[in-house]
Design a protein around this motif. Structure first.
Motif, PDB file in Angstrom:
ATOM      1  N   ALA A 179       0.819  -1.038   0.090  1.00  0.00           N
ATOM      2  CA  ALA A 179       0.155   0.064   0.080  1.00  0.00           C
ATOM      3  C   ALA A 179       1.022   1.190  -0.017  1.00  0.00           C
ATOM      4  O   ALA A 179       2.055   1.059   0.278  1.00  0.00           O
ATOM      5  CB  ALA A 179      -0.880  -0.056   1.242  1.00  0.00           C
ATOM      6  N   ALA A 180       0.221   2.346  -0.346  1.00  0.00           N
ATOM      7  CA  ALA A 180       1.038   3.512  -0.318  1.00  0.00           C
ATOM      8  C   ALA A 180       1.735   3.812   1.115  1.00  0.00           C
ATOM      9  O   ALA A 180       1.366   3.498   2.240  1.00  0.00           O
ATOM     10  CB  ALA A 180       0.209   4.851  -0.498  1.00  0.00           C
ATOM     11  N   ARG A 181       2.978   4.505   0.901  1.00  0.00           N
ATOM     12  CA  ARG A 181       3.664   4.521   2.032  1.00  0.00           C
ATOM     13  C   ARG A 181       4.295   6.202   2.075  1.00  0.00           C
ATOM     14  O   ARG A 181       4.489   6.841   1.161  1.00  0.00           O
ATOM     15  CB  ARG A 181       5.060   3.695   2.150  1.00  0.00           C
ATOM     16  N   GLN A 182       4.467   6.717   3.410  1.00  0.00           N
ATOM     17  CA  GLN A 182       5.481   7.802   3.235  1.00  0.00           C
ATOM     18  C   GLN A 182       6.682   7.579   4.394  1.00  0.00           C
ATOM     19  O   GLN A 182       6.492   7.219   5.408  1.00  0.00           O
ATOM     20  CB  GLN A 182       4.453   8.991   4.192  1.00  0.00           C
ATOM     21  N   VAL A 183       7.719   7.546   3.825  1.00  0.00           N
ATOM     22  CA  VAL A 183       9.087   7.193   4.261  1.00  0.00           C
ATOM     23  C   VAL A 183      10.029   8.393   4.395  1.00  0.00           C
ATOM     24  O   VAL A 183       9.850   9.147   3.366  1.00  0.00           O
ATOM     25  CB  VAL A 183       9.677   6.023   3.256  1.00  0.00           C
ATOM     26  N   ASN A 184      10.563   8.339   5.535  1.00  0.00           N
ATOM     27  CA  ASN A 184      11.642   9.307   5.767  1.00  0.00           C
ATOM     28  C   ASN A 184      12.653   8.677   6.370  1.00  0.00           C
ATOM     29  O   ASN A 184      12.623   7.903   7.501  1.00  0.00           O
ATOM     30  CB  ASN A 184      10.916  10.149   6.832  1.00  0.00           C
ATOM     31  N   THR A 185      13.700   8.392   5.612  1.00  0.00           N
ATOM     32  CA  THR A 185      14.923   7.521   6.048  1.00  0.00           C
ATOM     33  C   THR A 185      16.198   8.553   5.895  1.00  0.00           C
ATOM     34  O   THR A 185      16.430   9.088   4.927  1.00  0.00           O
ATOM     35  CB  THR A 185      14.979   6.454   5.289  1.00  0.00           C
ATOM     36  N   LEU A 186      17.137   8.284   6.777  1.00  0.00           N
ATOM     37  CA  LEU A 186      18.335   9.109   6.601  1.00  0.00           C
ATOM     38  C   LEU A 186      19.593   7.735   6.978  1.00  0.00           C
ATOM     39  O   LEU A 186      19.464   6.991   7.969  1.00  0.00           O
ATOM     40  CB  LEU A 186      18.541  10.185   7.835  1.00  0.00           C
ATOM     41  N   THR A 187      20.504   7.924   6.224  1.00  0.00           N
ATOM     42  CA  THR A 187      21.895   7.082   6.441  1.00  0.00           C
ATOM     43  C   THR A 187      22.941   8.137   6.646  1.00  0.00           C
ATOM     44  O   THR A 187      23.187   8.943   5.608  1.00  0.00           O
ATOM     45  CB  THR A 187      21.972   6.419   5.068  1.00  0.00           C
ATOM     46  N   GLN A 188      23.782   8.174   7.783  1.00  0.00           N
ATOM     47  CA  GLN A 188      24.867   8.934   7.945  1.00  0.00           C
ATOM     48  C   GLN A 188      26.000   7.963   8.079  1.00  0.00           C
ATOM     49  O   GLN A 188      26.159   6.871   8.351  1.00  0.00           O
ATOM     50  CB  GLN A 188      24.596   9.527   9.244  1.00  0.00           C
ATOM     51  N   LEU A 189      27.150   8.362   7.407  1.00  0.00           N
ATOM     52  CA  LEU A 189      28.445   7.796   7.356  1.00  0.00           C
ATOM     53  C   LEU A 189      29.396   8.433   7.554  1.00  0.00           C
ATOM     54  O   LEU A 189      29.584   9.761   7.058  1.00  0.00           O
ATOM     55  CB  LEU A 189      28.348   7.270   5.769  1.00  0.00           C
ATOM     56  N   ASP A 190      30.379   8.029   8.348  1.00  0.00           N
ATOM     57  CA  ASP A 190      31.572   8.446   8.796  1.00  0.00           C
ATOM     58  C   ASP A 190      32.917   7.668   8.146  1.00  0.00           C
ATOM     59  O   ASP A 190      32.964   6.353   8.661  1.00  0.00           O
ATOM     60  CB  ASP A 190      31.816   8.546  10.510  1.00  0.00           C
ATOM     61  N   ILE A 191      33.239   8.199   7.053  1.00  0.00           N
ATOM     62  CA  ILE A 191      34.365   7.166   6.400  1.00  0.00           C
ATOM     63  C   ILE A 191      35.738   7.788   6.782  1.00  0.00           C
ATOM     64  O   ILE A 191      36.282   8.851   6.605  1.00  0.00           O
ATOM     65  CB  ILE A 191      34.236   7.511   5.056  1.00  0.00           C
ATOM     66  N   GLY A 192      36.338   6.642   7.479  1.00  0.00           N
ATOM     67  CA  GLY A 192      37.935   7.025   7.925  1.00  0.00           C
ATOM     68  C   GLY A 192      39.021   7.187   6.889  1.00  0.00           C
ATOM     69  O   GLY A 192      38.702   6.885   5.700  1.00  0.00           O
ATOM     70  N   GLU A 193      40.218   7.272   7.318  1.00  0.00           N
ATOM     71  CA  GLU A 193      41.188   7.427   6.521  1.00  0.00           C
ATOM     72  C   GLU A 193      41.317   6.441   5.510  1.00  0.00           C
ATOM     73  O   GLU A 193      41.707   5.212   6.132  1.00  0.00           O
ATOM     74  CB  GLU A 193      42.426   7.946   7.325  1.00  0.00           C
ATOM     75  N   GLY A 194      41.781   6.633   4.246  1.00  0.00           N
ATOM     76  CA  GLY A 194      41.996   5.551   3.323  1.00  0.00           C
ATOM     77  C   GLY A 194      41.126   4.377   3.224  1.00  0.00           C
ATOM     78  O   GLY A 194      41.032   3.579   2.543  1.00  0.00           O
ATOM     79  N   ALA A 195      39.765   4.858   3.601  1.00  0.00           N
ATOM     80  CA  ALA A 195      38.761   3.802   3.526  1.00  0.00           C
ATOM     81  C   ALA A 195      37.904   3.921   1.930  1.00  0.00           C
ATOM     82  O   ALA A 195      38.203   4.728   1.470  1.00  0.00           O
ATOM     83  CB  ALA A 195      37.622   3.882   4.440  1.00  0.00           C
ATOM     84  N   GLU A 196      37.386   2.873   1.652  1.00  0.00           N
ATOM     85  CA  GLU A 196      36.582   2.745   0.349  1.00  0.00           C
ATOM     86  C   GLU A 196      35.510   2.152   0.463  1.00  0.00           C
ATOM     87  O   GLU A 196      35.388   1.173   1.154  1.00  0.00           O
ATOM     88  CB  GLU A 196      37.407   1.958  -0.754  1.00  0.00           C
ATOM     89  N   VAL A 197      34.371   2.872   0.144  1.00  0.00           N
ATOM     90  CA  VAL A 197      33.023   2.618   0.323  1.00  0.00           C
ATOM     91  C   VAL A 197      32.196   2.714  -0.779  1.00  0.00           C
ATOM     92  O   VAL A 197      32.244   3.653  -1.555  1.00  0.00           O
ATOM     93  CB  VAL A 197      32.420   3.551   1.354  1.00  0.00           C
ATOM     94  N   VAL A 198      31.525   1.545  -1.311  1.00  0.00           N
ATOM     95  CA  VAL A 198      30.591   1.817  -2.282  1.00  0.00           C
ATOM     96  C   VAL A 198      29.071   1.595  -1.724  1.00  0.00           C
ATOM     97  O   VAL A 198      28.961   0.629  -1.009  1.00  0.00           O
ATOM     98  CB  VAL A 198      30.686   0.336  -3.314  1.00  0.00           C
ATOM     99  N   HIS A 199      28.157   2.756  -2.112  1.00  0.00           N
ATOM    100  CA  HIS A 199      27.180   2.583  -1.457  1.00  0.00           C
ATOM    101  C   HIS A 199      25.791   2.780  -2.435  1.00  0.00           C
ATOM    102  O   HIS A 199      25.587   3.723  -3.230  1.00  0.00           O
ATOM    103  CB  HIS A 199      26.958   4.062  -0.394  1.00  0.00           C
ATOM    104  N   VAL A 200      25.209   1.610  -2.659  1.00  0.00           N
ATOM    105  CA  VAL A 200      24.150   1.343  -3.525  1.00  0.00           C
ATOM    106  C   VAL A 200      22.774   1.527  -2.922  1.00  0.00           C
ATOM    107  O   VAL A 200      22.700   0.841  -1.941  1.00  0.00           O
ATOM    108  CB  VAL A 200      24.392   0.161  -4.490  1.00  0.00           C
ATOM    109  N   THR A 201      21.741   2.274  -3.606  1.00  0.00           N
ATOM    110  CA  THR A 201      20.392   2.451  -3.151  1.00  0.00           C
ATOM    111  C   THR A 201      19.529   2.335  -4.248  1.00  0.00           C
ATOM    112  O   THR A 201      19.645   3.117  -5.112  1.00  0.00           O
ATOM    113  CB  THR A 201      20.205   4.075  -2.454  1.00  0.00           C
TER     114      THR A 201
END
Length: 461
Positions: A231-253
């Motif tokens: 059914a219909a939805r009202q979505v409020n979503t938050l993703t917070q990322l703290d990425i440290g030195e030399g890190a590699e992050v792929v983030h697919v939504t």
């Protein structure tokens, strides 16, 4: 002497204060907070943040077209009523529904080795995360009463910005979310999937918050799947990322939005030195979707590389709005957003790149392109550059076009039916953005989703 009450008059020359009338949805959201607050997770530290946030929302209201950042997505007009908040607290769910959601999250990609699944905003199952994350538990609701110091700090730092109404609403009402703490030097080959599904057949509002900390030199692939609701939805979503030195992050939504639904997504990412952050977003559907990205370079020699594809039909509306803050020198940012718009769909791209005075040697480029499948479709693009340094390379571009009939004719002359020819050309157009997604298995799944949308579009044509 008369005892009638005296009317207070405004001093001469001073305009009377304007009282902004609240909409039905704004009133319902603000009035729902006192009844749900006792059931929301978090100790005194979080309750204070929640109360400040709902107060800010009540004063500000939903953003509207007179707010510059929301001029193309009038949320106040679109959200005529607020759906009831989904139930909070743990509940039993059908294991078969959970298994089906994990299986169907991304076609052709097995995510069962490392996942957390949320049903209507509540974490209900997970597998493998305890082996990959340093967090005691993977669900925010289970940690919020007595969080580790780093988690409380991360949530507080983002939540204190209550001037933005949808962020304030998220802080006030989030019921659960994922917590991931990836240790320094950890290289995780298995993609980690956060799956947001729904099993309630009635319209509902769900609010979630994900907190991710990536240690120095770590490598991780994070996938967020927001599945089409019943059914219909009202979505409020938050993703917070703290990425440290030399890190590699792929983030697919991946967002599959149903007609009549509203999806408000936000990503807040802070990049350390020598980091690589590569997000990709795929939006499919006929609902309203708004994805906000706020990326801040905190360390030098880091890279942000965004790819996005929006495949919309009906009255679908998708808005990618981002702010990239080059606060330090020697960093690179790239944004490529592709929109395919059928019927009366509307695509929006707003990209602001800020180059601070000390951020010399910045390299920033952004491109937004739209393919119009209907004369009634609309695309709005507003790239912005705020440059306060003089030794930089920055640029932006935007294009809008229809499918070239000569190319269609060429393919038909080679024996390819018109629907297949159109699908080939559209897939080629969005493929440039999908090519940014990694690893190969994820990219293949995204291509399959795009092909399924194209097949439906060809059938509807």
């Amino acid at each position: 002497m008369s005892s009638a009450p005296q009317l207070k008059t405004q001093p001469a020359g001073r305009p009377a204060p304007v009282q902004v009338l609240k909409t039905k949805a704004e009133t319902a959201l603000a009035e729902a907070f006192p009844s749900v607050e006792p059931r929301l997770p978090g100790g005194d530290w979080l309750r204070q943040l929640r109360r400040a946030a709902i107060g800010a929302f009540a004063a500000e209201g939903l953003p509207h077209r007179r707010v510059e950042e929301w001029k193309y997505t009038d949320l106040r007009a679109a959200m005529r009523e607020a759906f009831p908040l989904a139930a909070t607290g743990r509940a039993s769910h059908d294991p078969r529904a959970i298994a089906a959601s994990v299986r169907d999250a991304l076609p052709g990609l097995d995510v069962s080795q490392a996942f957390a699944i949320f049903m209507d905003g509540i974490g209900v199952a997970e597998n493998g995360l305890s082996k990959l994350s340093e967090s005691e538990r993977p669900f925010l609701a289970a940690l919020a009463d007595h969080p580790p110091a780093w988690l409380e700090h991360e949530i507080s730092e983002v939540s204190q910005h209550v001037t933005e109404a949808t962020l304030a609403l998220n802080t006030a009402l989030f019921s659960d979310g994922a917590v991931l703490d990836i240790a320094a030097g950890r290289e995780i080959e298995t993609p980690i999937a956060l799956i947001f599904a729904h099993d309630d057949a009635a319209p509902r509002t769900t609010v979630t918050r994900n907190v991710v900390r990536i240690g120095k030199g770590a490598k991780v692939v994070l996938i967020e799947c927001h599945m089409a609701p019943k059914a219909a939805r009202q979505v409020n979503t938050l993703t917070q990322l703290d990425i440290g030195e030399g890190a590699e992050v792929v983030h697919v939504t991946v967002i599959n939005n149903k007609e009549g639904s509203i999806h408000l997504g936000r990503t807040v990412a802070r990049l350390g030195t020598n980091t690589s952050y590569r997000p990709f977003q795929l939006v499919i559907g006929e609902g309203l979707t708004r994805n906000d990205l706020s990326v801040t370079f905190r360390g030098q020699h880091s890279t942000f590389d965004l790819g996005a594809a929006q495949l919309l039909r009906g009255r679908g509306h998708a808005d990618v709005t981002l702010v990239v803050d080059h606060a330090v020198p020697h960093c690179t940012s790239r944004e490529l957003v592709k929109s395919v718009l059928a019927d009366q769909a509307r695509g929006v791209f707003q990209g602001k790149v800020i180059v601070r005075p000390d951020a010399q040697k910045t390299d920033g480029k952004q491109m937004a392109q739209a393919l119009m499948l209907s004369p009634d479709a609309e695309f709005d693009s507003k790239p912005e550059l705020e440059i306060y340094a003089d030794d930089v390379v920055c640029g932006h571009g935007s294009t809008v076009a229809e499918i070239d009939p000569d190319l269609v004719f060429y393919l038909q002359s080679r024996g390819i039916p018109r629907p297949a020819a159109l699908a080939m050309l559209i897939e080629s157009f969005v493929g440039e953005a999908i090519d940014k997604a990694e690893p190969a298995g994820v990219q293949d799944a995204l291509r399959t989703l795009a092909q399924l949308w194209l097949a439906d579009e060809a059938g509807a044509a």
